[in-house]
Design a protein around this motif. Sequence first.
Motif, PDB file in Angstrom:
ATOM      1  N   PHE A 161       6.357 -14.814  -3.394  1.00  0.00           N
ATOM      2  CA  PHE A 161       7.280 -13.972  -4.113  1.00  0.00           C
ATOM      3  C   PHE A 161       7.419 -12.673  -3.457  1.00  0.00           C
ATOM      4  N   ASP A 162       8.245 -12.160  -3.305  1.00  0.00           N
ATOM      5  CA  ASP A 162       8.664 -10.805  -2.909  1.00  0.00           C
ATOM      6  C   ASP A 162       8.040  -9.562  -3.540  1.00  0.00           C
ATOM      7  N   MET A 163       8.069  -9.928  -4.941  1.00  0.00           N
ATOM      8  CA  MET A 163       7.444  -8.950  -5.844  1.00  0.00           C
ATOM      9  C   MET A 163       6.694  -9.833  -7.066  1.00  0.00           C
ATOM     10  N   ILE A 164       5.506  -9.118  -7.389  1.00  0.00           N
ATOM     11  CA  ILE A 164       4.856  -9.646  -8.839  1.00  0.00           C
ATOM     12  C   ILE A 164       4.897  -8.489  -9.616  1.00  0.00           C
ATOM     13  N   LEU A 165       5.879  -8.679 -10.703  1.00  0.00           N
ATOM     14  CA  LEU A 165       5.872  -7.270 -11.764  1.00  0.00           C
ATOM     15  C   LEU A 165       5.007  -7.436 -12.915  1.00  0.00           C
ATOM     16  N   GLN A 166       4.131  -6.612 -13.274  1.00  0.00           N
ATOM     17  CA  GLN A 166       3.360  -7.003 -14.507  1.00  0.00           C
ATOM     18  C   GLN A 166       3.591  -5.993 -15.324  1.00  0.00           C
ATOM     19  N   GLN A 184      -2.701   0.227  -2.433  1.00  0.00           N
ATOM     20  CA  GLN A 184      -1.315   0.352  -2.614  1.00  0.00           C
ATOM     21  C   GLN A 184      -0.635  -1.041  -3.032  1.00  0.00           C
ATOM     22  N   LEU A 185       0.047  -0.835  -4.020  1.00  0.00           N
ATOM     23  CA  LEU A 185       0.488  -2.313  -4.700  1.00  0.00           C
ATOM     24  C   LEU A 185       1.702  -2.747  -3.972  1.00  0.00           C
ATOM     25  N   CYS A 186       2.576  -1.562  -3.572  1.00  0.00           N
ATOM     26  CA  CYS A 186       3.889  -1.708  -2.857  1.00  0.00           C
ATOM     27  C   CYS A 186       4.097  -0.570  -2.021  1.00  0.00           C
ATOM     28  N   THR A 190       9.651   0.586  -1.486  1.00  0.00           N
ATOM     29  CA  THR A 190       9.806  -0.502  -2.670  1.00  0.00           C
ATOM     30  C   THR A 190       9.769   0.473  -4.032  1.00  0.00           C
ATOM     31  N   GLY A 191       8.545   1.255  -4.208  1.00  0.00           N
ATOM     32  CA  GLY A 191       8.490   2.221  -5.297  1.00  0.00           C
ATOM     33  C   GLY A 191       9.638   2.788  -5.493  1.00  0.00           C
ATOM     34  N   ASP A 192      10.122   3.514  -4.421  1.00  0.00           N
ATOM     35  CA  ASP A 192      11.319   4.588  -4.585  1.00  0.00           C
ATOM     36  C   ASP A 192      12.573   3.664  -5.160  1.00  0.00           C
ATOM     37  N   MET A 193      12.666   2.422  -4.523  1.00  0.00           N
ATOM     38  CA  MET A 193      13.882   1.717  -4.854  1.00  0.00           C
ATOM     39  C   MET A 193      13.775   1.407  -6.264  1.00  0.00           C
ATOM     40  N   LEU A 194      12.655   0.957  -6.920  1.00  0.00           N
ATOM     41  CA  LEU A 194      12.312   0.570  -8.435  1.00  0.00           C
ATOM     42  C   LEU A 194      12.638   1.899  -9.268  1.00  0.00           C
ATOM     43  N   ILE A 195      12.158   3.153  -8.745  1.00  0.00           N
ATOM     44  CA  ILE A 195      12.599   4.331  -9.457  1.00  0.00           C
ATOM     45  C   ILE A 195      13.958   4.480  -9.560  1.00  0.00           C
ATOM     46  N   TYR A 216      -3.885  -5.929  -9.511  1.00  0.00           N
ATOM     47  CA  TYR A 216      -4.824  -5.172  -8.479  1.00  0.00           C
ATOM     48  C   TYR A 216      -5.566  -6.096  -7.646  1.00  0.00           C
ATOM     49  N   GLY A 217      -6.059  -7.191  -8.413  1.00  0.00           N
ATOM     50  CA  GLY A 217      -6.945  -8.324  -7.706  1.00  0.00           C
ATOM     51  C   GLY A 217      -6.144  -9.039  -7.090  1.00  0.00           C
ATOM     52  N   LEU A 218      -5.023  -9.493  -7.404  1.00  0.00           N
ATOM     53  CA  LEU A 218      -4.115 -10.311  -6.362  1.00  0.00           C
ATOM     54  C   LEU A 218      -3.650  -9.598  -5.176  1.00  0.00           C
ATOM     55  N   ARG A 219      -3.262  -8.324  -5.209  1.00  0.00           N
ATOM     56  CA  ARG A 219      -2.989  -7.646  -4.048  1.00  0.00           C
ATOM     57  C   ARG A 219      -4.195  -7.228  -3.203  1.00  0.00           C
ATOM     58  N   LYS A 220      -5.150  -6.811  -3.727  1.00  0.00           N
ATOM     59  CA  LYS A 220      -6.458  -6.359  -3.032  1.00  0.00           C
ATOM     60  C   LYS A 220      -6.927  -7.815  -2.088  1.00  0.00           C
ATOM     61  N   ASP A 221      -6.804  -8.901  -2.847  1.00  0.00           N
ATOM     62  CA  ASP A 221      -7.232 -10.166  -2.202  1.00  0.00           C
ATOM     63  C   ASP A 221      -6.228 -10.912  -1.430  1.00  0.00           C
ATOM     64  N   GLY A 222      -5.014  -9.975  -1.148  1.00  0.00           N
ATOM     65  CA  GLY A 222      -3.931 -10.794  -0.117  1.00  0.00           C
ATOM     66  C   GLY A 222      -3.269 -11.911  -0.866  1.00  0.00           C
ATOM     67  N   LYS A 223      -3.234 -12.000  -2.194  1.00  0.00           N
ATOM     68  CA  LYS A 223      -2.518 -13.182  -2.899  1.00  0.00           C
ATOM     69  C   LYS A 223      -1.160 -12.962  -3.012  1.00  0.00           C
ATOM     70  N   CYS A 224      -0.704 -11.748  -2.897  1.00  0.00           N
ATOM     71  CA  CYS A 224       0.541 -11.531  -3.069  1.00  0.00           C
ATOM     72  C   CYS A 224       1.121 -10.531  -2.118  1.00  0.00           C
ATOM     73  N   LYS A 225       2.492 -10.506  -1.939  1.00  0.00           N
ATOM     74  CA  LYS A 225       3.123  -9.602  -1.018  1.00  0.00           C
ATOM     75  C   LYS A 225       3.126  -8.279  -1.305  1.00  0.00           C
ATOM     76  N   GLU A 226       3.809  -7.943  -2.561  1.00  0.00           N
ATOM     77  CA  GLU A 226       3.997  -6.470  -2.903  1.00  0.00           C
ATOM     78  C   GLU A 226       3.858  -6.730  -4.530  1.00  0.00           C
ATOM     79  N   ALA A 227       3.508  -5.793  -5.390  1.00  0.00           N
ATOM     80  CA  ALA A 227       3.439  -5.814  -6.952  1.00  0.00           C
ATOM     81  C   ALA A 227       3.521  -4.380  -7.545  1.00  0.00           C
ATOM     82  N   VAL A 228       3.754  -4.307  -8.652  1.00  0.00           N
ATOM     83  CA  VAL A 228       3.785  -3.350  -9.483  1.00  0.00           C
ATOM     84  C   VAL A 228       3.384  -3.496 -11.075  1.00  0.00           C
TER      85      VAL A 228
END
Length: 284
Positions: A161-166, A184-186, A190-195, A216-228
């Motif tokens: 997925f391009d984005m995981i939104l929690q 950095q989650l995204c 990307t952050g500016d676009m979502l704002i 946080y864990g997903l992003r830190k461990d490289g399990k997703c591309k971007e997240a917020v």
Amino acid sequence: MKSKQTFTQFIKQCCAAREWNLRKMLRRELPNHGFRIIEDDWVSERGGKYNSVHNMLAIRGEPNVCLAAHTDVCRDHGWKHIAPDVDPVIKNVENWDGEIRKIIQDRDCNVQVGGDDRLGVAINVWIAQHTDYDLAIALFSDEEIGIVSSSACELPELGDFDMILQTDRGNRSNQLVTSIGGTQLCSEETGDMLIEISRQIGYPRVKVHGLLTDVYGLRKDGKCKEAVNMTVGYHNSIGSDPTEYIDIQEAEECVTYVQEIVKHYANKKSLLNTMDSELITQVA
């Protein structure tokens, strides 16, 4: 088939349910809306009926965005045995500036209502029930005791997925979490676009640094591309505080915001597919 419940009724149902019953309901309900269910073999150390609670991913179509939440609540971790039943009701309360707000809270404030994070679950599933976008929903557990299940998650599809939104931040309003614990989650872009999306729909948000949650864990461990992560409307949420409540208006605004983000990513995918088709045609 859309739900016959109101959004408020659905929030109350999600808050009141035992975790294993909530998962059972979602396994039954989401396929009615075009989702296929994937689960790994993770099991909570709490045992018993919690053995039926795994990391779960529901996928409809070929999505590029995934909505995430956790189904455990502090009230269940704080009791040696099963926590008392919750009785979520709607109350009218006056806020600090004299405005009357509708909230959901345990009737007698005996038990945490469960906004953290059953409200996030309700928001994500409500969107799944009431839109037809290609979409994924990720559900984790034992987040409240250290992002346990998401850290052990073995669902490689999360990396597609391009984005995981929690939808799992409380006690504040109008916040978008773009970094946690030095991770950095995204991207800033990307952050500016979502704002900007939040501004366009009239519910402006601000970017903030957040606290521990699953992405946080997903992003830190490289399990997703971007997240917020984002605030969703639950307050007084400190541990299993029985005065925790859900601001209904904030929850409804969050639904609108998340839907607009899903729509943005769906349109982005559609545009890229069109461009690819035109390129193939030109080459041919």
